[in-house]
Design an enzyme around this catalytic site. Structure first.
Site, PDB file in Angstrom:
ATOM      1  N   SER A 177       0.827  -1.206   0.000  1.00  0.00           N
ATOM      2  CA  SER A 177       0.000   0.000   0.000  1.00  0.00           C
ATOM      3  C   SER A 177       0.870   1.268   0.000  1.00  0.00           C
ATOM      4  O   SER A 177       0.464   2.311  -0.503  1.00  0.00           O
ATOM      5  CB  SER A 177      -0.857  -0.017   1.269  1.00  0.00           C
ATOM      6  OG  SER A 177      -2.133   0.421   1.005  1.00  0.00           O
ATOM      7  N   ALA A 204      -2.681   0.726   9.719  1.00  0.00           N
ATOM      8  CA  ALA A 204      -1.897  -0.513   9.853  1.00  0.00           C
ATOM      9  C   ALA A 204      -1.842  -1.309   8.539  1.00  0.00           C
ATOM     10  O   ALA A 204      -2.801  -1.291   7.780  1.00  0.00           O
ATOM     11  CB  ALA A 204      -2.530  -1.374  10.949  1.00  0.00           C
ATOM     12  N   PRO A 205      -0.728  -1.962   8.239  1.00  0.00           N
ATOM     13  CA  PRO A 205       0.488  -2.098   9.054  1.00  0.00           C
ATOM     14  C   PRO A 205       1.447  -0.903   8.984  1.00  0.00           C
ATOM     15  O   PRO A 205       2.521  -0.955   9.576  1.00  0.00           O
ATOM     16  CB  PRO A 205       1.145  -3.362   8.478  1.00  0.00           C
ATOM     17  CG  PRO A 205       0.699  -3.404   7.052  1.00  0.00           C
ATOM     18  CD  PRO A 205      -0.691  -2.819   7.026  1.00  0.00           C
ATOM     19  N   GLY A 206       1.076   0.169   8.268  1.00  0.00           N
ATOM     20  CA  GLY A 206       1.873   1.385   8.413  1.00  0.00           C
ATOM     21  C   GLY A 206       2.613   1.891   7.183  1.00  0.00           C
ATOM     22  O   GLY A 206       3.479   2.753   7.311  1.00  0.00           O
ATOM     23  N   ASP A 223      -5.448   3.118  14.034  1.00  0.00           N
ATOM     24  CA  ASP A 223      -5.865   1.775  13.586  1.00  0.00           C
ATOM     25  C   ASP A 223      -5.783   0.835  14.780  1.00  0.00           C
ATOM     26  O   ASP A 223      -4.820   0.909  15.571  1.00  0.00           O
ATOM     27  CB  ASP A 223      -4.926   1.273  12.463  1.00  0.00           C
ATOM     28  CG  ASP A 223      -5.562   0.164  11.622  1.00  0.00           C
ATOM     29  OD1 ASP A 223      -6.089  -0.803  12.205  1.00  0.00           O
ATOM     30  OD2 ASP A 223      -5.525   0.276  10.384  1.00  0.00           O
ATOM     31  N   ASP A 261      -7.057   5.109   4.309  1.00  0.00           N
ATOM     32  CA  ASP A 261      -6.958   3.886   3.486  1.00  0.00           C
ATOM     33  C   ASP A 261      -7.742   2.796   4.213  1.00  0.00           C
ATOM     34  O   ASP A 261      -7.207   1.734   4.522  1.00  0.00           O
ATOM     35  CB  ASP A 261      -5.470   3.525   3.326  1.00  0.00           C
ATOM     36  CG  ASP A 261      -5.252   2.394   2.330  1.00  0.00           C
ATOM     37  OD1 ASP A 261      -6.140   2.136   1.504  1.00  0.00           O
ATOM     38  OD2 ASP A 261      -4.168   1.765   2.387  1.00  0.00           O
ATOM     39  N   LYS A 291     -12.107   1.729  -1.647  1.00  0.00           N
ATOM     40  CA  LYS A 291     -12.177   0.351  -2.163  1.00  0.00           C
ATOM     41  C   LYS A 291     -13.577   0.148  -2.755  1.00  0.00           C
ATOM     42  O   LYS A 291     -14.563   0.385  -2.055  1.00  0.00           O
ATOM     43  CB  LYS A 291     -11.964  -0.677  -1.053  1.00  0.00           C
ATOM     44  CG  LYS A 291     -10.999  -0.240   0.057  1.00  0.00           C
ATOM     45  CD  LYS A 291      -9.572  -0.449  -0.299  1.00  0.00           C
ATOM     46  CE  LYS A 291      -8.634   0.040   0.797  1.00  0.00           C
ATOM     47  NZ  LYS A 291      -7.280   0.271   0.361  1.00  0.00           N
TER      48      LYS A 291
HETATM   49  C1  LIG Z   1      -5.617  -1.529   3.516  1.00  0.00           C
HETATM   50  S1  LIG Z   1      -5.276  -1.460   5.212  1.00  0.00           S
HETATM   51  C2  LIG Z   1      -4.328   0.008   5.338  1.00  0.00           C
HETATM   52  C3  LIG Z   1      -2.945  -0.147   4.815  1.00  0.00           C
HETATM   53  C4  LIG Z   1      -2.062   1.021   5.138  1.00  0.00           C
HETATM   54  N1  LIG Z   1      -2.436   2.231   4.427  1.00  0.00           N
HETATM   55  C5  LIG Z   1      -0.618   0.742   4.835  1.00  0.00           C
HETATM   56  O1  LIG Z   1      -0.028   1.443   4.027  1.00  0.00           O
HETATM   57  O2  LIG Z   1      -0.065  -0.194   5.414  1.00  0.00           O
HETATM   58  C6  LIG Z   1      -6.782  -1.005   5.881  1.00  0.00           C
HETATM   59  C7  LIG Z   1      -6.775  -0.775   7.376  1.00  0.00           C
HETATM   60  O3  LIG Z   1      -8.001  -0.135   7.721  1.00  0.00           O
HETATM   61  C8  LIG Z   1      -8.228  -0.464   9.074  1.00  0.00           C
HETATM   62  N2  LIG Z   1      -9.596  -0.087   9.415  1.00  0.00           N
HETATM   63  C9  LIG Z   1     -10.762  -0.507   8.870  1.00  0.00           C
HETATM   64  N3  LIG Z   1     -11.794   0.093   9.481  1.00  0.00           N
HETATM   65  C10 LIG Z   1     -11.269   0.913  10.427  1.00  0.00           C
HETATM   66  C11 LIG Z   1     -11.823   1.821  11.346  1.00  0.00           C
HETATM   67  N4  LIG Z   1     -13.130   1.994  11.451  1.00  0.00           N
HETATM   68  N5  LIG Z   1     -10.992   2.514  12.147  1.00  0.00           N
HETATM   69  C12 LIG Z   1      -9.640   2.347  12.064  1.00  0.00           C
HETATM   70  N6  LIG Z   1      -9.068   1.504  11.197  1.00  0.00           N
HETATM   71  C13 LIG Z   1      -9.865   0.790  10.386  1.00  0.00           C
HETATM   72  C14 LIG Z   1      -7.932  -1.941   9.135  1.00  0.00           C
HETATM   73  O4  LIG Z   1      -7.656  -2.327  10.466  1.00  0.00           O
HETATM   74  C15 LIG Z   1      -6.722  -2.045   8.226  1.00  0.00           C
HETATM   75  O5  LIG Z   1      -5.537  -2.056   8.975  1.00  0.00           O
END
Ligand SMILES: C[S@@+](CC[C@H](N)C(=O)[O-])C[C@H]1O[C@@H](n2cnc3c(N)ncnc32)[C@H](O)[C@@H]1O
Length: 338
Positions: A177, A204-206, A223, A261, A291
């Site tokens: 990502s 996450a994961p960051g 997250d 994201d 998405k």
């Molecule tokens: C695609 S991942 C993000 C990847 C991140 N941008 C990266 O570069 O590693 C999507 C994240 O959205 C988080 N997520 C989904 N709904 C959420 C919410 N309501 N509040 C906080 N985090 C959320 C999930 O836990 C997941 O870690």
């Protein structure tokens, strides 16, 4: 050489969505293949399509079974189009085609090399100024050749590049990502800088947090999931285990950047960004990844473009792009009107 209109290049596998999107914008496609579609209407509409990676405008057609025949036709098109034009500096010259068509890359390279040989003989000085470099974003005049097949290429002197671009990975980036946000900076024409602040929702994961922190920005990463790789324990990243929908920056705080994201319904994410983040001016600019999931992306784009869109007021430079590194998702970038 006939003039069959413009060629729009997109990510392979997304041609049908491009065709549907442009239909919603008022133009029917006249043809399509892996990673491209052709249209006969005004290029302006095509340039605004989220699924468009590039537009080759008023593209003529070269056809033939042999490399030399194709190269000769491209040369003739180029020479005819010059019409007294003086080329004094480097000019972009690009030959490409869909990577998915097995063996096409070799044909493209052979025609390109034969074209350069022919051009050298006719206009040596101009041939020396040809360059593989082209703008990341915006329009350029040069020579742009896109192969739709082994025996057919579309040839244009004017192209618009919509921003998508392959990015270099980083071994410490905790997710792929990371590449998306790196790519998105090019759409905004700026990237997080030392001393700036970032709120990263769904961090996450960051990957996105790491991308900002490695440039010296201070990041609040929201997250419930764990951070990993270069984001874990990074001194500039403050991990908050919280729900993005309940998070607020605190009194009078304004983040320079909002990242989002989230794996959530895209309408729900848009509502969150529009209110409170944009309407409350909680951030100065944003990069949002939406998405599609079960949502029709073309209908979602229509909602974003409608006068009733949550972004209709309060934002400038709003851009929705299907990035090179995006899959079933697209990325919205923009600035909040101060
Ligand atoms: C695609 S991942 C993000 C990847 C991140 N941008 C990266 O570069 O590693 C999507 C994240 O959205 C988080 N997520 C989904 N709904 C959420 C919410 N309501 N509040 C906080 N985090 C959320 C999930 O836990 C997941 O870690």
């Amino acid at each position: 050489m006939s003039n069959p209109g413009s060629i729009v290049v997109c990510q392979s596998g997304f041609e049908d969505l491009l065709v549907r999107e442009v239909r919603e914008l008022g133009q029917e496609a006249s043809g399509s293949g892996p990673g491209w579609a052709s249209f006969e209407g005004p290029a302006e509409v095509l340039r605004s399509a989220a699924f468009a990676h590039g537009v080759l405008e008023s593209a003529g057609k070269a056809s033939g079974d042999r490399v030399n025949v194709l190269a000769q036709q491209v040369l003739e098109y180029f020479l005819a189009s010059l019409q007294g034009e003086r080329i004094e500096g480097p000019w972009p010259c690009s030959f490409s085609g869909p990577h998915e068509v097995t063996g096409l890359g070799r044909r493209v390279a052979s025609v390109e090399s034969a074209f350069h040989e022919l051009l050298k003989k006719r206009l040596g000085r101009v041939a020396k100024l040809a360059s593989g470099a082209r703008p990341r974003l915006g329009s350029a005049r040069g020579l742009f050749v896109w192969f739709t097949d082994f025996g057919e290429a579309r040839v244009s002197r004017s192209a618009t590049f919509c921003g998508p671009c392959r990015m270099a990975d980083d071994d410490l980036a905790p997710s792929r990502s990371y590449l998306k946000v790196e790519e998105a900076y090019g759409l905004l024409g700026r990237e997080p800088a030392a001393g700036e602040t970032v709120c990263d929702l769904g961090a996450a994961p960051g990957g996105w947090s790491y991308s900002a922190a490695k440039r010296g920005a201070r990041v609040v990463a929201v997250d419930n999931g764990p951070l990993k790789g270069g984001a874990l324990g990074h001194p500039l990243i403050d991990h908050r285990e919280a729900d993005a929908f309940g998070f607020s920056p605190g009194k009078d705080a304004v983040y320079d950047w909002l990242f989002a994201d989230l794996v959530e319904d895209p309408h729900k994410v848009l509502q969150l960004i529009a209110r409170p983040w944009v309407s409350g001016r909680w951030c100065r600019r944003f990069v949002i990844n939406l998405k599609f999931g079960r949502v029709d992306p073309v209908a979602l784009l229509g909602d974003l473009r409608s006068s009733g869109s949550p972004f209709a007021s309060g934002c400038q430079g709003l851009r929705t792009t299907h990035l090179f590194h995006d899959r079933e998702e697209f990325t919205v970038t923009g600035e909040v009107v101060p």
